[in-house]
Design a protein around this motif. Sequence first.
Motif, PDB file in Angstrom:
ATOM      1  N   UNK A   1     -23.298 -16.132  -4.343  1.00 36.34           N
ATOM      2  CA  UNK A   1     -22.007 -16.230  -5.020  1.00 36.34           C
ATOM      3  C   UNK A   1     -22.098 -17.099  -6.272  1.00 36.34           C
ATOM      4  N   UNK A   2     -20.976 -17.105  -7.039  1.00 29.77           N
ATOM      5  CA  UNK A   2     -20.914 -17.842  -8.298  1.00 29.77           C
ATOM      6  C   UNK A   2     -19.671 -18.728  -8.300  1.00 29.77           C
ATOM      7  N   UNK A   3     -19.805 -19.901  -8.911  1.00 30.93           N
ATOM      8  CA  UNK A   3     -18.680 -20.795  -9.144  1.00 30.93           C
ATOM      9  C   UNK A   3     -18.490 -20.910 -10.654  1.00 30.93           C
ATOM     10  N   UNK A   4     -17.225 -20.883 -11.095  1.00 31.52           N
ATOM     11  CA  UNK A   4     -17.002 -20.902 -12.534  1.00 31.52           C
ATOM     12  C   UNK A   4     -15.840 -21.775 -12.938  1.00 31.52           C
ATOM     13  N   UNK A   5     -15.870 -22.154 -14.200  1.00 31.22           N
ATOM     14  CA  UNK A   5     -14.784 -22.918 -14.799  1.00 31.22           C
ATOM     15  C   UNK A   5     -14.419 -22.265 -16.131  1.00 31.22           C
ATOM     16  N   UNK A   6     -13.121 -22.060 -16.329  1.00 33.96           N
ATOM     17  CA  UNK A   6     -12.653 -21.513 -17.596  1.00 33.96           C
ATOM     18  C   UNK A   6     -11.898 -22.588 -18.365  1.00 33.96           C
ATOM     19  N   UNK A   7     -12.147 -22.667 -19.669  1.00 33.82           N
ATOM     20  CA  UNK A   7     -11.450 -23.626 -20.533  1.00 33.82           C
ATOM     21  C   UNK A   7     -10.660 -22.813 -21.558  1.00 33.82           C
ATOM     22  N   UNK A   8      -9.355 -23.010 -21.560  1.00 33.78           N
ATOM     23  CA  UNK A   8      -8.516 -22.180 -22.418  1.00 33.78           C
ATOM     24  C   UNK A   8      -7.730 -23.047 -23.400  1.00 33.78           C
ATOM     25  N   UNK A   9      -7.591 -22.534 -24.624  1.00 31.74           N
ATOM     26  CA  UNK A   9      -6.712 -23.145 -25.625  1.00 31.74           C
ATOM     27  C   UNK A   9      -5.441 -22.307 -25.631  1.00 31.74           C
ATOM     28  N   UNK A  10      -4.345 -22.812 -25.032  1.00 30.73           N
ATOM     29  CA  UNK A  10      -3.132 -21.987 -24.961  1.00 30.73           C
ATOM     30  C   UNK A  10      -2.409 -21.920 -26.305  1.00 30.73           C
ATOM     31  N   UNK A  11      -1.869 -20.734 -26.603  1.00 34.84           N
ATOM     32  CA  UNK A  11      -1.022 -20.636 -27.791  1.00 34.84           C
ATOM     33  C   UNK A  11       0.453 -20.653 -27.407  1.00 34.84           C
ATOM     34  N   UNK A  12       0.715 -20.486 -26.114  1.00 32.19           N
ATOM     35  CA  UNK A  12       2.065 -20.572 -25.583  1.00 32.19           C
ATOM     36  C   UNK A  12       1.987 -21.410 -24.312  1.00 32.19           C
ATOM     37  N   UNK A  13       2.543 -22.627 -24.345  1.00 30.76           N
ATOM     38  CA  UNK A  13       2.411 -23.544 -23.219  1.00 30.76           C
ATOM     39  C   UNK A  13       3.567 -23.435 -22.226  1.00 30.76           C
ATOM     40  N   UNK A  14       4.442 -22.454 -22.406  1.00 27.09           N
ATOM     41  CA  UNK A  14       5.555 -22.263 -21.487  1.00 27.09           C
ATOM     42  C   UNK A  14       5.080 -21.784 -20.119  1.00 27.09           C
ATOM     43  N   UNK A  15       5.588 -22.445 -19.050  1.00 24.02           N
ATOM     44  CA  UNK A  15       5.239 -22.085 -17.669  1.00 24.02           C
ATOM     45  C   UNK A  15       3.711 -22.056 -17.481  1.00 24.02           C
ATOM     46  N   UNK A  16       3.055 -23.061 -18.047  1.00 27.79           N
ATOM     47  CA  UNK A  16       1.591 -23.046 -18.123  1.00 27.79           C
ATOM     48  C   UNK A  16       0.921 -23.121 -16.745  1.00 27.79           C
ATOM     49  N   UNK A  17       1.459 -23.974 -15.865  1.00 28.36           N
ATOM     50  CA  UNK A  17       0.807 -24.151 -14.551  1.00 28.36           C
ATOM     51  C   UNK A  17       0.803 -22.836 -13.771  1.00 28.36           C
ATOM     52  N   UNK A  18       1.952 -22.136 -13.777  1.00 26.43           N
ATOM     53  CA  UNK A  18       1.998 -20.858 -13.044  1.00 26.43           C
ATOM     54  C   UNK A  18       1.033 -19.853 -13.654  1.00 26.43           C
ATOM     55  N   UNK A  19       0.984 -19.793 -14.968  1.00 21.23           N
ATOM     56  CA  UNK A  19       0.083 -18.842 -15.633  1.00 21.23           C
ATOM     57  C   UNK A  19      -1.381 -19.141 -15.291  1.00 21.23           C
ATOM     58  N   UNK A  20      -1.719 -20.434 -15.270  1.00 22.45           N
ATOM     59  CA  UNK A  20      -3.104 -20.800 -14.947  1.00 22.45           C
ATOM     60  C   UNK A  20      -3.444 -20.416 -13.510  1.00 22.45           C
ATOM     61  N   UNK A  21      -2.525 -20.700 -12.589  1.00 16.13           N
ATOM     62  CA  UNK A  21      -2.782 -20.349 -11.182  1.00 16.13           C
ATOM     63  C   UNK A  21      -2.932 -18.838 -11.014  1.00 16.13           C
ATOM     64  N   UNK A  22      -2.067 -18.073 -11.659  1.00 15.40           N
ATOM     65  CA  UNK A  22      -2.143 -16.606 -11.547  1.00 15.40           C
ATOM     66  C   UNK A  22      -3.465 -16.092 -12.119  1.00 15.40           C
ATOM     67  N   UNK A  23      -3.866 -16.659 -13.273  1.00 16.95           N
ATOM     68  CA  UNK A  23      -5.114 -16.203 -13.896  1.00 16.95           C
ATOM     69  C   UNK A  23      -6.315 -16.552 -13.023  1.00 16.95           C
ATOM     70  N   UNK A  24      -6.302 -17.744 -12.427  1.00 10.53           N
ATOM     71  CA  UNK A  24      -7.424 -18.152 -11.574  1.00 10.53           C
ATOM     72  C   UNK A  24      -7.534 -17.235 -10.361  1.00 10.53           C
ATOM     73  N   UNK A  25      -6.383 -16.879  -9.772  1.00  8.61           N
ATOM     74  CA  UNK A  25      -6.413 -15.957  -8.624  1.00  8.61           C
ATOM     75  C   UNK A  25      -6.921 -14.583  -9.033  1.00  8.61           C
ATOM     76  N   UNK A  26      -6.472 -14.124 -10.190  1.00 10.03           N
ATOM     77  CA  UNK A  26      -6.889 -12.797 -10.645  1.00 10.03           C
ATOM     78  C   UNK A  26      -8.380 -12.755 -10.957  1.00 10.03           C
ATOM     79  N   UNK A  27      -8.924 -13.882 -11.457  1.00  5.53           N
ATOM     80  CA  UNK A  27     -10.353 -13.941 -11.801  1.00  5.53           C
ATOM     81  C   UNK A  27     -11.215 -13.727 -10.562  1.00  5.53           C
ATOM     82  N   UNK A  28     -10.733 -14.195  -9.400  1.00  9.86           N
ATOM     83  CA  UNK A  28     -11.521 -14.028  -8.171  1.00  9.86           C
ATOM     84  C   UNK A  28     -11.699 -12.553  -7.818  1.00  9.86           C
ATOM     85  N   UNK A  29     -10.761 -11.725  -8.278  1.00 10.44           N
ATOM     86  CA  UNK A  29     -10.841 -10.304  -7.949  1.00 10.44           C
ATOM     87  C   UNK A  29     -11.668  -9.490  -8.927  1.00 10.44           C
ATOM     88  N   UNK A  30     -12.142 -10.119  -9.995  1.00 10.31           N
ATOM     89  CA  UNK A  30     -12.895  -9.368 -10.999  1.00 10.31           C
ATOM     90  C   UNK A  30     -14.311  -9.047 -10.548  1.00 10.31           C
TER      91      UNK A  30
END
Length: 339
Positions: free
Chosen positions: A268-297
Amino acid sequence: MRAVTAVDIPDDRKPDYRKAKWIQWITIAYLVSVAIVLYFVLGSSQAMRAAWLEDMLSIIPSVSWVIATPIAWRKPDGNFPYGYHRAVGIAYLASALPLLGLGLYLIIEAAMKLFQATHPSMGTMVILGEPVWIGWPALLALAYSAIPSVILGRLKLPLARRLHDKPLIADAKMRKADWLTAGAAGIGVIGIGFGIWWLDAAAALLIGLDVLRDGFAQTSRSIGDLADRRPTTAEGGEDDLPERLRDWLCRLSWVENADVRMREAGHVLYGEGFVVPKDEGDLIRRINDAADEALGLDWRVAEFTITPVASLSVVEGRSDGASEPARAARDRHRSRPGR
């Protein structure tokens, strides 16, 4: 804190795992029988002895795989919060180091025999009441050590690729290469039969070089994995998964630029993503959703965390594998006033 996901073998790959396990047990039984057969026809041939030692040690990768793989798929717990996937890397290194040592030993010993001009001999053995030159059964034994081994190697290769199993692929390549060891030892035996004394030691030297090459390649790969080198494919090529994940992050509507770093732990692989947001609205939810979606890729991704940052730095010595959209996003970010 997000707990590491317990990665299981995907359902469509479980038949491959079961098949690989059966083939490994068959390999162990087969290699034990080869070692026994070769032992009785060694004579004083240096090449036969080298082939016997090579076959004895080549059992270790299969035994290590049978022991380590079930451990690697255990779920994370309090003592091992990242899971047990490193067991595969440890088994890989444990399999490679003896090969490295054996290769050096065989080369040194064969070189000494050549330097000392040692003349080997092969006597006779009684078969069905008749004395037979031991070279004939030795050649048959070498054929037995080569042909089934090549078949087993070919059976393992596609399974190892589907399971992203480096120890299994290393084992498969060793099995496929066994014909070289057997062939070289056979040439040494024939050389003794024709009175060409140096051919035996030269064959042993060739076997030693082949074993050393395998041992060095596998040791360097296993150390690289344990030292958190960027992920590679099962056969050692560059894995483009970090670049694919970076491109995917850059295509998210709220991300201006992104970068990814990943490390490998067994299957298996472990990863870290570093993002520069251009829209910081509702950022925590967006990050959590993206992290969950990344596991399915990709089924190999066991954990992927995302961290918002103000800017990205370039890691020296790393190739720029970014696709055009990712590169364009990065260039836009760098050209912004004040950067």
